[in-house]
Design an enzyme around this catalytic site. Structure first.
Site, PDB file in Angstrom:
ATOM      1  N   CYS A   1       1.039  -1.256   0.035  1.00  0.00           N
ATOM      2  CA  CYS A   1       0.146   0.001   0.033  1.00  0.00           C
ATOM      3  C   CYS A   1       0.923   1.133  -0.164  1.00  0.00           C
ATOM      4  O   CYS A   1       1.937   1.359   0.716  1.00  0.00           O
ATOM      5  CB  CYS A   1      -0.986   0.021   1.201  1.00  0.00           C
TER       6      CYS A   1
ATOM      7  N   CYS B   1       0.373   4.824   6.801  1.00  0.00           N
ATOM      8  CA  CYS B   1      -0.020   4.746   8.226  1.00  0.00           C
ATOM      9  C   CYS B   1       0.862   4.156   9.213  1.00  0.00           C
ATOM     10  O   CYS B   1       1.392   2.803   8.751  1.00  0.00           O
ATOM     11  CB  CYS B   1      -1.324   4.016   8.011  1.00  0.00           C
TER      12      CYS B   1
ATOM     13  N   CYS C   1       0.558   0.377  10.267  1.00  0.00           N
ATOM     14  CA  CYS C   1      -0.131  -0.771   9.569  1.00  0.00           C
ATOM     15  C   CYS C   1       1.084  -1.598   8.707  1.00  0.00           C
ATOM     16  O   CYS C   1       1.799  -1.043   8.095  1.00  0.00           O
ATOM     17  CB  CYS C   1      -0.626   0.077   8.294  1.00  0.00           C
TER      18      CYS C   1
ATOM     19  N   CYS D   1     -16.632  -8.718   5.574  1.00  0.00           N
ATOM     20  CA  CYS D   1     -16.160  -7.570   5.382  1.00  0.00           C
ATOM     21  C   CYS D   1     -14.788  -7.911   4.305  1.00  0.00           C
ATOM     22  O   CYS D   1     -13.961  -8.713   4.826  1.00  0.00           O
ATOM     23  CB  CYS D   1     -15.606  -7.055   6.818  1.00  0.00           C
TER      24      CYS D   1
ATOM     25  N   CYS E   1     -19.821  -5.630   3.858  1.00  0.00           N
ATOM     26  CA  CYS E   1     -18.896  -4.762   4.036  1.00  0.00           C
ATOM     27  C   CYS E   1     -17.508  -4.596   3.360  1.00  0.00           C
ATOM     28  O   CYS E   1     -16.939  -5.524   2.922  1.00  0.00           O
ATOM     29  CB  CYS E   1     -18.559  -4.564   5.447  1.00  0.00           C
TER      30      CYS E   1
ATOM     31  N   CYS F   1     -19.284   2.432   8.704  1.00  0.00           N
ATOM     32  CA  CYS F   1     -18.595   1.774   9.927  1.00  0.00           C
ATOM     33  C   CYS F   1     -17.252   2.650  10.080  1.00  0.00           C
ATOM     34  O   CYS F   1     -16.377   2.701   9.023  1.00  0.00           O
ATOM     35  CB  CYS F   1     -18.269   0.301   9.316  1.00  0.00           C
TER      36      CYS F   1
ATOM     37  N   ARG G   1     -17.940  -2.316  18.025  1.00  0.00           N
ATOM     38  CA  ARG G   1     -17.079  -3.414  17.585  1.00  0.00           C
ATOM     39  C   ARG G   1     -15.793  -3.417  18.262  1.00  0.00           C
ATOM     40  O   ARG G   1     -14.922  -2.604  18.351  1.00  0.00           O
ATOM     41  CB  ARG G   1     -16.766  -3.730  16.183  1.00  0.00           C
TER      42      ARG G   1
HETATM   43  N1  SAM Z   1      -6.553   0.782   3.048  1.00  0.00           N
HETATM   44  C1  SAM Z   1      -7.813   0.982   3.546  1.00  0.00           C
HETATM   45  C2  SAM Z   1      -7.817   2.195   4.615  1.00  0.00           C
HETATM   46  O1  SAM Z   1      -6.976   2.203   5.316  1.00  0.00           O
HETATM   47  O2  SAM Z   1      -8.989   2.892   4.615  1.00  0.00           O
HETATM   48  C3  SAM Z   1      -8.576  -0.314   4.272  1.00  0.00           C
HETATM   49  C4  SAM Z   1      -7.754  -1.383   4.882  1.00  0.00           C
HETATM   50  S1  SAM Z   1      -7.145  -0.531   6.571  1.00  0.00           S
HETATM   51  C5  SAM Z   1      -6.222  -1.935   7.242  1.00  0.00           C
HETATM   52  C6  SAM Z   1      -8.493  -0.501   7.700  1.00  0.00           C
HETATM   53  C7  SAM Z   1      -8.222  -0.069   9.152  1.00  0.00           C
HETATM   54  O3  SAM Z   1      -7.364  -1.206  10.011  1.00  0.00           O
HETATM   55  C8  SAM Z   1      -7.318   1.167   9.373  1.00  0.00           C
HETATM   56  O4  SAM Z   1      -8.052   2.351   8.992  1.00  0.00           O
HETATM   57  C9  SAM Z   1      -6.810   0.976  10.995  1.00  0.00           C
HETATM   58  O5  SAM Z   1      -7.941   1.368  11.625  1.00  0.00           O
HETATM   59  C10 SAM Z   1      -7.095  -0.558  11.251  1.00  0.00           C
HETATM   60  N2  SAM Z   1      -5.670  -1.185  11.269  1.00  0.00           N
HETATM   61  C11 SAM Z   1      -4.557  -1.406  10.496  1.00  0.00           C
HETATM   62  N3  SAM Z   1      -3.601  -1.636  11.147  1.00  0.00           N
HETATM   63  C12 SAM Z   1      -3.879  -1.985  12.280  1.00  0.00           C
HETATM   64  C13 SAM Z   1      -3.241  -2.567  13.480  1.00  0.00           C
HETATM   65  N4  SAM Z   1      -1.810  -2.676  13.493  1.00  0.00           N
HETATM   66  N5  SAM Z   1      -3.585  -2.265  14.629  1.00  0.00           N
HETATM   67  C14 SAM Z   1      -5.005  -2.131  14.822  1.00  0.00           C
HETATM   68  N6  SAM Z   1      -5.948  -1.770  13.634  1.00  0.00           N
HETATM   69  C15 SAM Z   1      -5.195  -1.434  12.585  1.00  0.00           C
HETATM   70 FE1  SF4 Z   2      -3.035   1.298   3.435  1.00  0.00          FE
HETATM   71 FE2  SF4 Z   2      -2.645   0.089   5.715  1.00  0.00          FE
HETATM   72 FE3  SF4 Z   2      -3.013   2.825   5.637  1.00  0.00          FE
HETATM   73 FE4  SF4 Z   2      -5.033   1.164   4.733  1.00  0.00          FE
HETATM   74  S1  SF4 Z   2      -4.357   1.251   6.679  1.00  0.00           S
HETATM   75  S2  SF4 Z   2      -4.272   2.878   3.687  1.00  0.00           S
HETATM   76  S3  SF4 Z   2      -3.779  -0.628   4.097  1.00  0.00           S
HETATM   77  S4  SF4 Z   2      -1.301   1.845   4.901  1.00  0.00           S
END
Ligand code: SAM
Ligand code: SF4
Ligand code: DTB
Length: 332
Positions: free
Chosen positions: A59, A63, A66, A103, A134, A194, A266
């Protein structure tokens, strides 16, 4: 703690009101959250969702929590967008294991228009199995939002993640306003929202107040509010941050329940790092939805055996399915 009209749906919460909830004696807070919960839900039912990563890793976003960001070396194997048939067989398995919502998550900044036909076919196929659908695909354009809605998508997940003030310490590649814009598009298109956040990224108490207050003061409460505890993944910048006090996490759940009385709250990522007793307190505080299965998107989740034991110990039941198959499924 004032309790006037406690089950009313409000969108005008002030920071000091929300802070007062966080500051209340634990027993008072939990009692109040449980009372609000009982006014809107069967307290012994838990909505069960299952997650599938339909496109994994690589990606472009940054973030800091992530494991799927291309910028961090987490050892994750990347996978392109899955085939529709493979997604549908995973959905069938989830349904047979008792899930009522499926989801699908993609590691995208936003979908590419060339991906949309496959994504639409996934929504139609899963919906026809009688599961609620979802998706979480990142930011959406107006046209993409319309297409998802027309394909029958029930919920779109897009999190605020944290407060506006703390946000740029976590993500720099898109703004808080970008997120609010996508949420508004989804709401306007008539899909259920959500939207939640992550606790345990080094945010202050005030940031938690602001995250929950922002969610509650949206034009409509998100129908589903995932509260994630950060899963610390080696290689991500947030690995090693001090974990939240479990009782403070429970407080976040209770405050979310009081602020958004009719929403599903949730208990989302992070359950493998929580004791059964912490999870039980979260349910007492008003959490009424979980992800089932031994995997979230790329990280571990407690799994079916552990969860059914916990549900049995607590006398909790899975909520029966809410979605009816569409007419075309019945004939085809
Ligand atoms: N890429 C898309 C986005 O960011 O909107 C969808 C997938 S992203 C993985 C969805 C959510 O997963 C993120 O907004 C975050 O809140 C949660 N998430 C991701 N990594 C995480 C982690 N290590 N611990 C807790 N929540 C996490
Ligand atoms: Fe990409 Fe992870 Fe951020 Fe979603 S949360 S936009 S998968 S880096
Ligand atoms: C949400 O708030 N939590 C889920 C779901 N929405 C998509 C995702 C949690 C992901 C945890 C990290 C992973 O498994 O990659």
């Amino acid at each position: 703690m004032s309790r006037d009209n406690d089950t009313a749906i409000r969108h005008d919460w002030t920071a000091s009101e929300v802070q007062a909830l966080f500051d209340a004696p634990f027993n008072d807070l939990i009692f109040r959250a449980q009372a609000v919960h009982r006014a809107h839900f069967d307290p012994n039912e838990i909505q069960v969702s299952t997650l599938l990563s339909i496109k994994t890793g690589a990606c472009p976003e940054d973030c800091k929590y992530c494991p799927q960001s291309v910028r961090y070396n987490t050892g994750l194997e990347r996978e392109p967008l899955m085939d529709v048939d493979a997604v549908l067989s995973a959905a069938r398995e989830a349904r047979d294991a008792g899930a009522t919502r499926f989801c699908m998550g993609a590691a995208w900044r936003s979908p590419k228009d060339r991906d949309m036909p496959k994504v639409e076919a996934m929504i139609r196929g899963v919906r026809e199995m009688g599961l609620e659908t979802c998706m979480t695909l990142g930011m959406l354009s107006d046209d993409q939002t319309r297409r998802l809605s027309e394909a029958g998508l029930d919920y779109y997940n897009h999190n605020l993640d944290t407060s506006e003030a703390f946000y740029d310490q976590v993500i720099t590649t898109r703004t808080y306003q970008d997120r609010l814009d996508t949420l508004e598009r989804v709401r306007q298109a008539g899909m259920k929202v959500c939207c939640g956040g992550i606790i345990g990224m080094g945010e202050s108490d005030g940031d938690r107040v602001e995250l929950l207050r922002t969610l509650a003061n949206l034009p409509a409460h998100p129908q589903s509010v995932p509260i994630n505890q950060l899963i610390q993944v080696p290689g991500t910048p947030l690995d090693g941050v001090e974990a939240p006090d479990p009782l403070d996490f429970v407080r976040c759940i209770a405050v979310a329940r009081i602020l958004m009385p009719a929403s599903y709250v949730r208990l989302s990522a992070g359950r493998t790092d929580m004791s059964d007793e912490t999870q039980a307190l979260c349910f007492l505080a008003g959490a009424n939805s979980i992800f089932a299965g031994d995997r979230l998107l790329t990280t571990e989740n407690p799994g079916e055996d552990h969860d059914s034991r916990l549900m049995n110990r607590l006398g909790l039941r899975p909520e029966p399915g809410a979605a009816e198959p569409r007419a075309e499924a019945a004939t085809g």
